[in-house]
Design an enzyme around this catalytic site. Structure first.
Site, mmCIF file in Angstrom:
data_model
loop_
_atom_site.group_PDB
_atom_site.id
_atom_site.type_symbol
_atom_site.label_atom_id
_atom_site.label_comp_id
_atom_site.label_asym_id
_atom_site.label_seq_id
_atom_site.Cartn_x
_atom_site.Cartn_y
_atom_site.Cartn_z
ATOM 1 N N ASN A 1 0.850 -1.182 -0.101
ATOM 2 C CA ASN A 1 0.243 -0.077 0.184
ATOM 3 C C ASN A 1 0.857 1.326 -0.080
ATOM 4 O O ASN A 1 1.499 1.695 1.090
ATOM 5 C CB ASN A 1 -0.798 0.066 1.165
ATOM 6 N N TRP A 2 1.076 2.022 -1.044
ATOM 7 C CA TRP A 2 1.973 2.835 -1.265
ATOM 8 C C TRP A 2 1.373 4.262 -0.758
ATOM 9 O O TRP A 2 2.072 5.411 -0.531
ATOM 10 C CB TRP A 2 2.301 3.421 -2.739
ATOM 11 N N GLU B 1 -5.546 -4.830 10.562
ATOM 12 C CA GLU B 1 -4.637 -3.655 10.722
ATOM 13 C C GLU B 1 -4.633 -3.256 11.876
ATOM 14 O O GLU B 1 -5.668 -2.276 11.940
ATOM 15 C CB GLU B 1 -4.390 -2.884 9.471
ATOM 16 N N GLY C 1 2.607 -1.203 4.506
ATOM 17 C CA GLY C 1 2.890 0.473 4.210
ATOM 18 C C GLY C 1 4.100 0.734 3.979
ATOM 19 O O GLY C 1 4.746 0.400 2.689
ATOM 20 N N GLY C 2 4.743 1.440 4.785
ATOM 21 C CA GLY C 2 6.420 2.029 4.543
ATOM 22 C C GLY C 2 7.478 0.849 3.974
ATOM 23 O O GLY C 2 8.122 1.269 3.053
HETATM 24 P P1 13P Z 1 2.969 0.369 7.845
HETATM 25 O O1 13P Z 1 3.466 -0.849 7.134
HETATM 26 O O2 13P Z 1 3.795 1.656 7.498
HETATM 27 O O3 13P Z 1 2.990 0.320 9.175
HETATM 28 O O4 13P Z 1 1.504 0.681 6.972
HETATM 29 C C1 13P Z 1 0.554 -0.559 7.316
HETATM 30 C C2 13P Z 1 -0.615 -0.181 6.363
HETATM 31 O O5 13P Z 1 -1.396 0.865 6.942
HETATM 32 C C3 13P Z 1 -0.920 -0.763 5.204
HETATM 33 O O6 13P Z 1 -1.810 -0.460 4.745
#
Ligand code: 13P
Length: 246
Positions: A9-10, A164, A229-230
Protein backbone atom coordinates in the site's frame (compact mmCIF):
# COMPACT_ATOMS: atom_id res chain seq x y z
CA UNK A 1 -4.28 -24.65 0.79
CA UNK A 2 -4.36 -20.85 0.71
CA UNK A 3 -1.75 -19.07 -1.42
CA UNK A 4 0.12 -16.37 0.41
CA UNK A 5 -0.66 -12.79 -0.64
CA UNK A 6 1.53 -9.73 -0.08
CA UNK A 7 0.05 -6.32 -0.91
CA UNK A 8 2.01 -3.07 -0.99
CA UNK A 9 0.00 0.00 0.00
CA UNK A 10 1.97 2.97 -1.30
CA UNK A 11 -0.46 5.42 0.37
CA UNK A 12 0.16 9.03 -0.81
CA UNK A 13 3.85 8.49 -1.48
CA UNK A 14 6.14 8.19 -4.49
CA UNK A 15 6.60 10.24 -7.63
CA UNK A 16 5.83 9.30 -11.19
CA UNK A 17 9.57 9.04 -11.90
CA UNK A 18 10.36 6.87 -8.87
CA UNK A 19 7.63 4.35 -9.65
CA UNK A 20 9.45 2.82 -12.61
CA UNK A 21 12.53 2.10 -10.48
CA UNK A 22 10.46 0.61 -7.69
CA UNK A 23 8.51 -1.65 -10.05
CA UNK A 24 11.73 -2.68 -11.81
CA UNK A 25 13.25 -3.66 -8.46
CA UNK A 26 10.17 -5.64 -7.46
CA UNK A 27 10.03 -7.51 -10.77
CA UNK A 28 13.75 -8.32 -10.51
CA UNK A 29 13.10 -9.96 -7.14
CA UNK A 30 10.92 -12.72 -8.58
CA UNK A 31 10.05 -15.55 -8.39
CA UNK A 32 7.72 -15.16 -5.40
CA UNK A 33 5.92 -18.17 -4.00
CA UNK A 34 2.61 -16.35 -3.49
CA UNK A 35 0.63 -13.54 -5.07
CA UNK A 36 1.95 -9.97 -5.04
CA UNK A 37 -0.04 -6.76 -5.51
CA UNK A 38 0.91 -3.07 -5.51
CA UNK A 39 -1.79 -0.53 -4.62
CA UNK A 40 -0.88 2.87 -6.01
CA UNK A 41 -2.45 6.36 -5.95
CA UNK A 42 -5.05 6.88 -8.70
CA UNK A 43 -2.99 9.12 -11.05
CA UNK A 44 -0.26 6.46 -11.35
CA UNK A 45 -2.57 3.60 -12.33
CA UNK A 46 -2.30 4.16 -16.08
CA UNK A 47 1.52 4.13 -16.07
CA UNK A 48 1.63 1.14 -13.76
CA UNK A 49 -0.91 -0.84 -15.75
CA UNK A 50 1.45 -0.53 -18.73
CA UNK A 51 4.53 -1.47 -16.67
CA UNK A 52 2.84 -4.52 -15.15
CA UNK A 53 1.16 -5.77 -18.31
CA UNK A 54 1.84 -9.49 -18.69
CA UNK A 55 3.72 -9.59 -15.36
CA UNK A 56 2.75 -11.66 -12.37
CA UNK A 57 2.58 -8.65 -10.04
CA UNK A 58 -1.01 -7.38 -9.91
CA UNK A 59 -2.21 -3.80 -9.74
CA UNK A 60 -4.55 -2.41 -7.10
CA UNK A 61 -5.99 0.89 -5.92
CA UNK A 62 -6.39 2.27 -2.41
CA UNK A 63 -10.09 3.14 -2.44
CA UNK A 64 -13.16 3.20 -4.66
CA UNK A 65 -16.58 4.79 -4.60
CA UNK A 66 -19.57 2.97 -3.14
CA UNK A 67 -21.52 4.33 -6.12
CA UNK A 68 -21.61 2.77 -9.56
CA UNK A 69 -21.45 6.15 -11.34
CA UNK A 70 -22.99 9.62 -11.18
CA UNK A 71 -22.55 13.10 -9.74
CA UNK A 72 -19.92 12.30 -7.09
CA UNK A 73 -17.14 14.82 -7.62
CA UNK A 74 -13.70 13.51 -6.81
CA UNK A 75 -14.74 9.88 -6.53
CA UNK A 76 -13.44 7.00 -8.62
CA UNK A 77 -15.70 4.07 -9.45
CA UNK A 78 -14.78 0.40 -9.35
CA UNK A 79 -15.50 0.11 -13.09
CA UNK A 80 -12.90 2.84 -13.74
CA UNK A 81 -10.37 0.87 -11.72
CA UNK A 82 -11.21 -2.30 -13.64
CA UNK A 83 -10.72 -0.40 -16.91
CA UNK A 84 -7.17 0.44 -15.79
CA UNK A 85 -6.37 -3.18 -15.01
CA UNK A 86 -6.83 -3.05 -11.25
CA UNK A 87 -7.59 -6.48 -9.87
CA UNK A 88 -7.68 -5.40 -6.23
CA UNK A 89 -8.81 -2.38 -4.22
CA UNK A 90 -8.24 -1.61 -0.55
CA UNK A 91 -11.43 -0.46 1.20
CA UNK A 92 -11.97 0.70 4.76
CA UNK A 93 -8.35 1.46 5.57
CA UNK A 94 -8.21 3.01 9.04
CA UNK A 95 -6.74 6.20 7.56
CA UNK A 96 -9.84 6.59 5.38
CA UNK A 97 -12.18 5.65 8.23
CA UNK A 98 -10.50 8.38 10.32
CA UNK A 99 -9.83 11.08 7.70
CA UNK A 100 -13.11 10.68 5.78
CA UNK A 101 -15.41 9.36 8.50
CA UNK A 102 -16.13 6.21 6.54
CA UNK A 103 -18.68 4.08 8.37
CA UNK A 104 -18.79 0.28 8.41
CA UNK A 105 -21.76 0.51 6.03
CA UNK A 106 -19.93 2.69 3.51
CA UNK A 107 -16.95 0.33 3.63
CA UNK A 108 -19.25 -2.66 3.03
CA UNK A 109 -20.94 -0.85 0.12
CA UNK A 110 -17.54 -0.10 -1.42
CA UNK A 111 -16.62 -3.78 -1.18
CA UNK A 112 -19.91 -4.64 -2.88
CA UNK A 113 -19.32 -2.08 -5.65
CA UNK A 114 -15.83 -3.52 -6.26
CA UNK A 115 -17.05 -7.10 -6.45
CA UNK A 116 -19.74 -6.10 -8.93
CA UNK A 117 -16.93 -5.05 -11.30
CA UNK A 118 -14.81 -8.13 -10.70
CA UNK A 119 -12.29 -6.20 -8.56
CA UNK A 120 -11.32 -8.01 -5.35
CA UNK A 121 -11.82 -5.81 -2.29
CA UNK A 122 -9.23 -5.97 0.47
CA UNK A 123 -11.39 -4.98 3.42
CA UNK A 124 -9.49 -3.54 6.38
CA UNK A 125 -10.53 -3.98 9.99
CA UNK A 126 -8.65 -3.11 13.15
CA UNK A 127 -8.76 -1.76 16.65
CA UNK A 128 -7.20 1.41 18.08
CA UNK A 129 -4.83 1.28 21.04
CA UNK A 130 -7.56 2.62 23.36
CA UNK A 131 -9.93 -0.10 22.18
CA UNK A 132 -7.31 -2.82 22.67
CA UNK A 133 -6.46 -1.57 26.15
CA UNK A 134 -10.16 -1.48 27.03
CA UNK A 135 -10.48 -5.14 25.99
CA UNK A 136 -12.67 -4.24 23.00
CA UNK A 137 -10.60 -5.72 20.17
CA UNK A 138 -12.93 -8.68 19.56
CA UNK A 139 -16.05 -6.52 19.66
CA UNK A 140 -14.60 -3.90 17.30
CA UNK A 141 -13.33 -6.25 14.60
CA UNK A 142 -16.47 -8.39 14.87
CA UNK A 143 -18.65 -5.30 14.33
CA UNK A 144 -16.56 -4.14 11.37
CA UNK A 145 -16.61 -7.60 9.80
CA UNK A 146 -20.29 -8.34 10.40
CA UNK A 147 -21.45 -5.31 8.41
CA UNK A 148 -19.44 -6.62 5.47
CA UNK A 149 -20.65 -10.22 5.82
CA UNK A 150 -24.22 -8.99 6.08
CA UNK A 151 -23.92 -6.77 2.98
CA UNK A 152 -22.06 -9.25 0.79
CA UNK A 153 -23.96 -12.38 1.92
CA UNK A 154 -22.72 -15.42 -0.06
CA UNK A 155 -20.20 -13.27 -1.98
CA UNK A 156 -18.15 -12.87 1.20
CA UNK A 157 -15.93 -15.74 0.09
CA UNK A 158 -14.59 -13.59 -2.80
CA UNK A 159 -12.94 -10.92 -0.67
CA UNK A 160 -9.63 -10.53 1.15
CA UNK A 161 -9.65 -9.26 4.74
CA UNK A 162 -6.78 -7.32 6.27
CA UNK A 163 -6.47 -6.97 10.02
CA UNK A 164 -4.52 -3.81 10.72
CA UNK A 165 -4.30 -2.81 14.37
CA UNK A 166 -4.38 1.00 14.17
CA UNK A 167 -1.72 1.24 16.90
CA UNK A 168 0.71 -0.78 14.74
CA UNK A 169 0.38 1.30 11.55
CA UNK A 170 3.47 3.35 10.80
CA UNK A 171 4.54 3.21 14.45
CA UNK A 172 7.17 0.48 14.31
CA UNK A 173 5.11 -1.38 16.94
CA UNK A 174 4.16 -4.68 15.35
CA UNK A 175 1.59 -6.99 16.90
CA UNK A 176 3.34 -10.13 18.10
CA UNK A 177 2.64 -13.17 15.91
CA UNK A 178 0.53 -14.55 18.78
CA UNK A 179 -1.50 -11.33 19.16
CA UNK A 180 -2.13 -11.18 15.42
CA UNK A 181 -2.95 -14.89 15.16
CA UNK A 182 -5.52 -14.57 17.97
CA UNK A 183 -7.44 -11.89 16.05
CA UNK A 184 -7.12 -13.77 12.77
CA UNK A 185 -8.46 -16.96 14.34
CA UNK A 186 -11.39 -14.97 15.68
CA UNK A 187 -12.08 -13.46 12.24
CA UNK A 188 -11.97 -16.89 10.62
CA UNK A 189 -14.33 -18.30 13.23
CA UNK A 190 -16.77 -15.44 12.59
CA UNK A 191 -16.51 -16.11 8.84
CA UNK A 192 -17.12 -19.83 9.39
CA UNK A 193 -20.45 -18.94 10.93
CA UNK A 194 -21.62 -17.33 7.68
CA UNK A 195 -19.84 -19.16 4.84
CA UNK A 196 -18.72 -22.72 4.15
CA UNK A 197 -15.66 -21.19 2.45
CA UNK A 198 -14.06 -19.59 5.53
CA UNK A 199 -11.01 -21.82 5.29
CA UNK A 200 -10.35 -20.52 1.74
CA UNK A 201 -10.48 -16.79 2.56
CA UNK A 202 -7.18 -14.98 2.80
CA UNK A 203 -6.62 -12.95 5.96
CA UNK A 204 -3.73 -10.48 5.83
CA UNK A 205 -1.95 -8.79 8.71
CA UNK A 206 -0.87 -5.16 8.39
CA UNK A 207 1.02 -2.83 10.71
CA UNK A 208 4.79 -2.29 10.70
CA UNK A 209 5.53 -5.48 8.76
CA UNK A 210 9.22 -5.52 7.83
CA UNK A 211 11.58 -8.00 6.22
CA UNK A 212 12.75 -9.14 9.64
CA UNK A 213 9.35 -9.87 11.18
CA UNK A 214 7.36 -11.01 8.14
CA UNK A 215 8.28 -14.67 8.32
CA UNK A 216 7.22 -15.14 11.94
CA UNK A 217 3.89 -13.38 11.25
CA UNK A 218 3.17 -15.19 7.99
CA UNK A 219 3.92 -18.60 9.50
CA UNK A 220 0.93 -18.32 11.85
CA UNK A 221 -1.88 -20.69 10.83
CA UNK A 222 -4.47 -17.98 10.06
CA UNK A 223 -2.17 -15.28 8.65
CA UNK A 224 -2.08 -15.58 4.88
CA UNK A 225 0.24 -12.69 4.08
CA UNK A 226 0.48 -8.98 4.69
CA UNK A 227 -0.66 -5.48 3.81
CA UNK A 228 2.54 -3.49 3.78
CA UNK A 229 2.85 0.30 4.08
CA UNK A 230 6.28 1.89 4.60
CA UNK A 231 8.27 -1.21 3.75
CA UNK A 232 6.55 -1.51 0.35
CA UNK A 233 8.30 1.67 -0.84
CA UNK A 234 11.75 0.08 -0.90
CA UNK A 235 12.16 -2.66 -3.50
CA UNK A 236 14.67 -4.81 -1.58
CA UNK A 237 12.60 -4.68 1.62
CA UNK A 238 9.33 -5.41 -0.18
CA UNK A 239 10.91 -8.26 -2.17
CA UNK A 240 12.22 -9.80 1.06
CA UNK A 241 8.70 -9.64 2.54
CA UNK A 242 7.25 -11.23 -0.60
CA UNK A 243 9.76 -14.04 -0.27
CA UNK A 244 8.91 -14.46 3.42
CA UNK A 245 5.49 -15.55 2.22
CA UNK A 246 7.03 -18.69 0.71
P1 13P B 1 2.99 0.36 7.79
O1 13P B 1 3.47 -0.95 7.20
O2 13P B 1 3.76 1.53 7.33
O3 13P B 1 2.85 0.25 9.28
O4 13P B 1 1.50 0.58 7.23
C1 13P B 1 0.58 -0.44 7.30
C2 13P B 1 -0.60 -0.07 6.50
O5 13P B 1 -1.34 0.82 6.87
C3 13P B 1 -0.82 -0.79 5.24
O6 13P B 1 -2.08 -0.54 4.73
Amino acid sequence: MRRKLVVGNWKMHRTREANARLIEGILKGRPFAGDVVVCAPFPFLGDLAAMLKGQDVALGAQDCSAHEQGAHTGEVSASMLAAFGCRYVIVGHSERRADHHESDKIVADKAKAALAEGVTPIVCVGETLAQREAGQTEAVVTRQLSTVTHTLAQHISKIVIAHEPVWAIGTGKTATPEQAQAVHALLRARLAAVTPHASELRLLYGGSVKADNARSLFSQPDIDGGLIGGASLKASEFVAICKAGA
